[in-house]
Design an enzyme around this catalytic site. Structure first.
Site, PDB file in Angstrom:
ATOM      1  CE  LYS A   1      -3.929   4.709  -2.176  1.00 55.14           C
ATOM      2  NZ  LYS A   1      -4.919   5.259  -3.136  1.00 55.14           N
TER       3      LYS A   1
ATOM      4  CE1 TYR B   1      -4.166   1.649   0.099  1.00 50.65           C
ATOM      5  CE2 TYR B   1      -3.159   3.007   1.802  1.00 50.65           C
ATOM      6  CZ  TYR B   1      -4.183   2.773   0.894  1.00 50.65           C
ATOM      7  OH  TYR B   1      -5.223   3.673   0.790  1.00 50.65           O
TER       8      TYR B   1
END
Length: 302
Positions: A157, A153
């Site tokens: 991001k 993640y």
């Protein structure tokens, strides 16, 4: 644009079937926008669109499918006549130690969050150039600070943040503005799914100050919508995230050093209780993504 109005503006929102995407669509509609909803779950998308009324339509698409996204962009322009704003919001998540992660699920987080955002921008930029519009890339606190057990993640991001900043320089002279939206832990299916993991839940509870809290969805999407009206280069769903920018360069050393290693040692008992369990995508959105991919694989193998 001025004030709080998006009257007549055509806004595309990906990942619009649930969570931030669905709530943001409602907030934008309340400000006068016409909504093109894109996502993987046709029934959920239909429900969101019907709740918004006649100024909303929906398209089922996997954002990582460049061919499909290009077709969706053409169909949206044909339906509404233009596109003024695109919110690249679609995302999935997983957590846990890297070596315990399911490799396919780990790769899928990168594919959806990063490559899916790139495919979204590639598909809709011609329309945004024509309208001198605005692209908002949804990032995360995970782009500002690394976190153990969130490697996929954080990588995805951080990647979309860098992509959006680079793109801003490329298309600004064409009249297109590009923004990055940052959210901390916000009350969605994704965050609730992550909290089902004991080790992740306990580690998050130990985060300092406001970073360990879960924030209500409503105020977060209101702040994002206000940023869209302003076509802001940076949009913060929680006020304190702005203060992370000046210190973000220090965080990798702090978290990757003694602090992160100490918390990983503390997490070992909880991790041991899930030893041997492969970790996949979290939350209802993650389950929907896995179901859609399984269905596609079954269809292709017939």
């Amino acid at each position: 644009m001025s004030g709080s109005s998006l009257d007549g503006q055509v806004v595309v929102v990906t990942g619009a079937a649930r969570g931030v995407g669905a709530a943001l669509a409602g907030e934008l509609a309340a400000r006068g926008a016409r909504l093109a909803l894109v996502g993987l779950e046709p029934d959920e998308l239909k429900n969101v669109a019907e709740a918004l009324g006649r100024d909303a339509a929906h398209w089922t698409a996997d954002v990582t499918d460049r061919v499909r996204m290009a077709a969706v962009a053409e169909e949206v322009v044909a339906h509404f006549g233009r596109v003024d704003v695109v919110v690249a919001n679609a995302g999935v998540a997983m957590g846990g130690p890297f070596l315990d992660s399911d490799p396919d699920a780990f790769d899928r987080v990168i594919q959806v969050n990063l490559l899916g955002s790139i495919a979204t921008a590639r598909a809709f930029l011609p329309a945004l150039i024509a309208s001198r519009g605005y692209l908002l890339q949804i990032a995360s606190l995970a782009a500002l600070t690394p976190s153990p057990m969130m490697a996929a993640y954080c990588a995805s991001k951080s990647g979309v943040e860098a992509f959006a900043h680079s793109l801003r320089a490329e298309v600004g002279y064409l009249g297109v503005k590009v923004g990055v939206g940052y959210l901390s832990w916000t009350d969605t299916d994704m965050v609730r799914g992550a909290d089902e993991d004991e080790a992740l839940r306990e580690m998050r509870a130990k985060l300092p100050g406001p970073a360990g809290r879960t924030y209500p969805l409503g105020p977060a999407v209101e702040r994002i919508a206000a940023g869209i009206v302003r076509r802001s280069p940076h949009v913060y769903a929680q006020w304190w995230l702005r203060g992370m920018q000046p210190v973000r360069g220090l965080l990798p050393s702090v978290i990757g050093g003694a602090l992160g290693q100490r918390e990983m040692r503390r997490a070992q008992p909880a991790l041991a209780r899930r030893a041997g369990v492969r970790r996949g995508l979290v939350g209802s959105g993650g389950a929907a993504d896995e179901t859609a991919r399984s269905s596609d694989h079954h269809t292709q193998s017939q």
